[in-house]
Design a protein around this motif. Structure first.
Motif, PDB file in Angstrom:
ATOM      1  N   PHE A   1       0.822  -1.214   0.000  1.00 45.97           N
ATOM      2  CA  PHE A   1       0.000   0.000   0.000  1.00 45.97           C
ATOM      3  C   PHE A   1       0.857   1.265   0.000  1.00 45.97           C
ATOM      4  N   SER A   2       0.244   2.359  -0.422  1.00 45.86           N
ATOM      5  CA  SER A   2       0.876   3.675  -0.287  1.00 45.86           C
ATOM      6  C   SER A   2       0.829   4.085   1.183  1.00 45.86           C
ATOM      7  N   SER A   3       1.639   5.058   1.543  1.00 42.57           N
ATOM      8  CA  SER A   3       1.631   5.478   2.950  1.00 42.57           C
ATOM      9  C   SER A   3       0.270   6.097   3.308  1.00 42.57           C
ATOM     10  N   ALA A   4      -0.380   6.743   2.339  1.00 39.47           N
ATOM     11  CA  ALA A   4      -1.715   7.299   2.618  1.00 39.47           C
ATOM     12  C   ALA A   4      -2.719   6.181   2.888  1.00 39.47           C
ATOM     13  N   GLN A   5      -2.608   5.090   2.132  1.00 39.17           N
ATOM     14  CA  GLN A   5      -3.517   3.962   2.371  1.00 39.17           C
ATOM     15  C   GLN A   5      -3.274   3.341   3.746  1.00 39.17           C
ATOM     16  N   ILE A   6      -2.001   3.294   4.140  1.00 42.24           N
ATOM     17  CA  ILE A   6      -1.682   2.724   5.458  1.00 42.24           C
ATOM     18  C   ILE A   6      -2.237   3.625   6.566  1.00 42.24           C
ATOM     19  N   GLU A   7      -2.098   4.945   6.388  1.00 45.89           N
ATOM     20  CA  GLU A   7      -2.666   5.878   7.371  1.00 45.89           C
ATOM     21  C   GLU A   7      -4.173   5.694   7.460  1.00 45.89           C
ATOM     22  N   ALA A   8      -4.804   5.565   6.292  1.00 43.20           N
ATOM     23  CA  ALA A   8      -6.262   5.387   6.263  1.00 43.20           C
ATOM     24  C   ALA A   8      -6.657   4.096   6.968  1.00 43.20           C
ATOM     25  N   LEU A   9      -5.912   3.036   6.716  1.00 46.39           N
ATOM     26  CA  LEU A   9      -6.201   1.754   7.351  1.00 46.39           C
ATOM     27  C   LEU A   9      -6.107   1.872   8.872  1.00 46.39           C
ATOM     28  N   LYS A  10      -5.082   2.599   9.339  1.00 45.75           N
ATOM     29  CA  LYS A  10      -4.936   2.817  10.787  1.00 45.75           C
ATOM     30  C   LYS A  10      -6.156   3.541  11.348  1.00 45.75           C
ATOM     31  N   GLU A  11      -6.587   4.567  10.651  1.00 45.00           N
ATOM     32  CA  GLU A  11      -7.758   5.328  11.113  1.00 45.00           C
ATOM     33  C   GLU A  11      -9.002   4.453  11.178  1.00 45.00           C
ATOM     34  N   ILE A  12      -9.164   3.638  10.142  1.00 45.24           N
ATOM     35  CA  ILE A  12     -10.357   2.782  10.079  1.00 45.24           C
ATOM     36  C   ILE A  12     -10.348   1.782  11.232  1.00 45.24           C
ATOM     37  N   LEU A  13      -9.198   1.158  11.449  1.00 49.02           N
ATOM     38  CA  LEU A  13      -9.113   0.140  12.501  1.00 49.02           C
ATOM     39  C   LEU A  13      -9.256   0.772  13.887  1.00 49.02           C
ATOM     40  N   ALA A  14      -8.727   1.982  14.058  1.00 51.85           N
ATOM     41  CA  ALA A  14      -8.803   2.650  15.365  1.00 51.85           C
ATOM     42  C   ALA A  14     -10.251   2.876  15.779  1.00 51.85           C
ATOM     43  N   GLN A  15     -11.161   2.914  14.798  1.00 54.52           N
ATOM     44  CA  GLN A  15     -12.570   3.148  15.136  1.00 54.52           C
ATOM     45  C   GLN A  15     -13.321   1.889  15.500  1.00 54.52           C
ATOM     46  N   ASP A  16     -12.604   0.800  15.580  1.00 57.31           N
ATOM     47  CA  ASP A  16     -13.189  -0.451  16.059  1.00 57.31           C
ATOM     48  C   ASP A  16     -14.271  -0.985  15.126  1.00 57.31           C
ATOM     49  N   PRO A  17     -13.876  -1.757  14.148  1.00 51.70           N
ATOM     50  CA  PRO A  17     -14.855  -2.249  13.174  1.00 51.70           C
ATOM     51  C   PRO A  17     -15.810  -3.306  13.711  1.00 51.70           C
ATOM     52  N   ARG A  18     -15.598  -3.797  14.904  1.00 43.99           N
ATOM     53  CA  ARG A  18     -16.504  -4.821  15.441  1.00 43.99           C
ATOM     54  C   ARG A  18     -17.898  -4.279  15.671  1.00 43.99           C
ATOM     55  N   PRO A  19     -18.901  -5.133  15.491  1.00 47.05           N
ATOM     56  CA  PRO A  19     -20.231  -4.744  15.980  1.00 47.05           C
ATOM     57  C   PRO A  19     -20.144  -4.511  17.484  1.00 47.05           C
ATOM     58  N   GLY A  20     -20.988  -3.614  18.008  1.00 45.18           N
ATOM     59  CA  GLY A  20     -20.878  -3.201  19.398  1.00 45.18           C
ATOM     60  C   GLY A  20     -21.048  -4.314  20.402  1.00 45.18           C
TER      61      GLY A  20
ATOM     62  N   ASN B   1     -10.070 -13.539  21.923  1.00 41.96           N
ATOM     63  CA  ASN B   1      -9.344 -14.518  21.109  1.00 41.96           C
ATOM     64  C   ASN B   1      -9.855 -14.613  19.677  1.00 41.96           C
ATOM     65  N   ARG B   2     -10.901 -13.870  19.395  1.00 39.03           N
ATOM     66  CA  ARG B   2     -11.465 -13.960  18.062  1.00 39.03           C
ATOM     67  C   ARG B   2     -10.569 -13.245  17.048  1.00 39.03           C
ATOM     68  N   ARG B   3     -10.416 -13.894  15.905  1.00 39.42           N
ATOM     69  CA  ARG B   3      -9.604 -13.302  14.852  1.00 39.42           C
ATOM     70  C   ARG B   3     -10.559 -12.710  13.823  1.00 39.42           C
ATOM     71  N   TYR B   4     -10.454 -11.414  13.602  1.00 39.49           N
ATOM     72  CA  TYR B   4     -11.314 -10.728  12.642  1.00 39.49           C
ATOM     73  C   TYR B   4     -10.573 -10.572  11.322  1.00 39.49           C
ATOM     74  N   GLY B   5     -11.323 -10.480  10.250  1.00 37.74           N
ATOM     75  CA  GLY B   5     -10.720 -10.212   8.954  1.00 37.74           C
ATOM     76  C   GLY B   5     -11.486  -9.109   8.274  1.00 37.74           C
ATOM     77  N   MET B   6     -10.765  -8.235   7.602  1.00 39.95           N
ATOM     78  CA  MET B   6     -11.420  -7.127   6.905  1.00 39.95           C
ATOM     79  C   MET B   6     -10.764  -6.964   5.557  1.00 39.95           C
ATOM     80  N   LEU B   7     -11.557  -6.969   4.502  1.00 40.94           N
ATOM     81  CA  LEU B   7     -10.996  -6.743   3.173  1.00 40.94           C
ATOM     82  C   LEU B   7     -10.689  -5.270   3.006  1.00 40.94           C
ATOM     83  N   TYR B   8      -9.472  -5.000   2.607  1.00 39.89           N
ATOM     84  CA  TYR B   8      -9.082  -3.602   2.388  1.00 39.89           C
ATOM     85  C   TYR B   8      -8.106  -3.553   1.228  1.00 39.89           C
ATOM     86  N   GLY B   9      -8.453  -2.812   0.196  1.00 40.56           N
ATOM     87  CA  GLY B   9      -7.559  -2.647  -0.954  1.00 40.56           C
ATOM     88  C   GLY B   9      -7.182  -3.981  -1.589  1.00 40.56           C
ATOM     89  N   GLY B  10      -8.087  -4.955  -1.537  1.00 36.26           N
ATOM     90  CA  GLY B  10      -7.831  -6.234  -2.193  1.00 36.26           C
ATOM     91  C   GLY B  10      -7.102  -7.241  -1.308  1.00 36.26           C
TER      92      GLY B  10
END
Lengths: 237, 237
Positions: free
Chosen positions: B180-199, B205-214
């Protein structure tokens, strides 16, 4: 595959009976109230649970009097004098690929129908919408994501839109008071103060007419003063 | 008589390849950019005249992965723990009478196609929209009428949404930098920091997966720390 049909969930009921005179954006005339009448099955009281905590709403609605065939890339914003073209995506013109209007309004009240336990409708202010307009969606206004006070408004930033001073003679005031509530009269003043003329008209002797609340409000504008000359019942359509 | 069909004017192209992980509202991840690819005839350069002076836009788009039959009056907002129901009109849930999404985004650039004199598309940030989403309208954000910083946000005002701290190991960082570009990595950090899990999920111990940029970004969350464990090419669909 996308959806190709829209469900009407309600209708706008308000004093704007024709396009002429409607405020050009939502929120400009906070006095004027409108009623969003809800249709079944969208009027279930449950569908509105939690809405009363929001001060503002988004309405998505149909530019029902502005349908036309074909796509025109540019439009002439009235406030630019009507002779300068802007790209349709740089305006909120009704003539766009999809005729969906977007307005933020203030939520004043939710009216429940005690008999059937449904919502009769919502009382809102600041709507720039014609009476009878079909409504497609109601969404809460989320200030943390929708409000960008620092946003730049492009060509609209440089518009100088002075308010007119609105004059009612004693006779006209007395007549208005027999017809309208004081809130409706305040709203009418606000609407007229914003100069309902297209930007390119400046004819001191011209007599304008605007339908409001079922009456034909006739007025002249000279300089920055608008004077109501008559409040007439509209003729047969 | 209302219009019953919507014209797709463009498509969203971005790194969000599935619903899981998309920010829950627009504007939350300013780093993440999206491209709004325009379709003919809506890509005429003239249609965008004057748009470059606006800092923000509204996008109206289709909740294309959230179509369902029938109307349900209430929904369970994930951030309320997923077990409390709110009226659909008090939420921005995709499951609503008409599947139209509304997002305010920042306009970063207008990309012209020199060869045919058309607009290829718009570069925006802050979009909370899935890759491939059909777009129905682009409207300028008008701060004087759209921005209500004083608005109350109802039940959303009391949500306490803490940011996660996002940990990339050196190995993961090196791998991300090859993809990824550094901008994409920054964006990914922002997205993950917001906690993608349902509330309502909190399984250390659960392993989550998220499709990002393929790619499939796999991670665990323990307390307020999110740790990426693997960056994998997605398997066959």
């Amino acid at each position: 595959m996308t959806n190709t049909s829209l469900e009407v969930i309600g209708y706008v009921r308000c004093d704007y009976k024709e396009k002429f005179g409607i405020p050009r954006q939502s929120g400009l005339t906070d006095c004027a109230t409108a009623f969003i009448e809800m249709l079944p099955p969208y009027n279930q009281a449950e569908a509105f649970r939690g809405l009363d905590g929001f001060s503002h709403l988004w309405l998505l609605w149909d530019f029902s009097k502005a349908h036309k065939n074909g796509f025109t890339a540019t439009v002439k914003p009235p406030k630019l004098g009507g002779n300068q073209r802007m790209g349709v995506f740089a305006t909120r013109s009704p003539f766009r690929p999809n005729n969906i209007g977007l307005s933020s309004v203030r939520l004043l009240d939710i009216i429940y129908n005690e008999e059937n336990g449904c919502v009769h409708g919502l009382v809102v202010s600041g709507a720039d919408i014609l009476d009878g307009t079909p409504v497609y969606d109601i969404k809460p206004y989320l200030p943390y994501t929708d409000s960008h006070p620092e946003a730049t408004g492009g060509w609209t930033d440089s518009l100088d839109i002075p308010e007119l001073s609105v004059r009612f003679s004693d006779d006209i005031t007395a007549k208005l008071e027999t017809i309208f509530s004081s809130a409706q009269i305040e709203a009418l003043k606000e609407i007229l103060a914003q100069d309902p003329r297209p930007g390119y008209q400046d004819e001191p002797n011209r007599r304008y007419g605007m339908l409001y609340g079922g009456y034909d409000i006739r007025f002249t504008i000279s300089g920055d003063t608008l004077t109501i000359s008559e409040v007439a019942e509209p003729g047969p359509q």
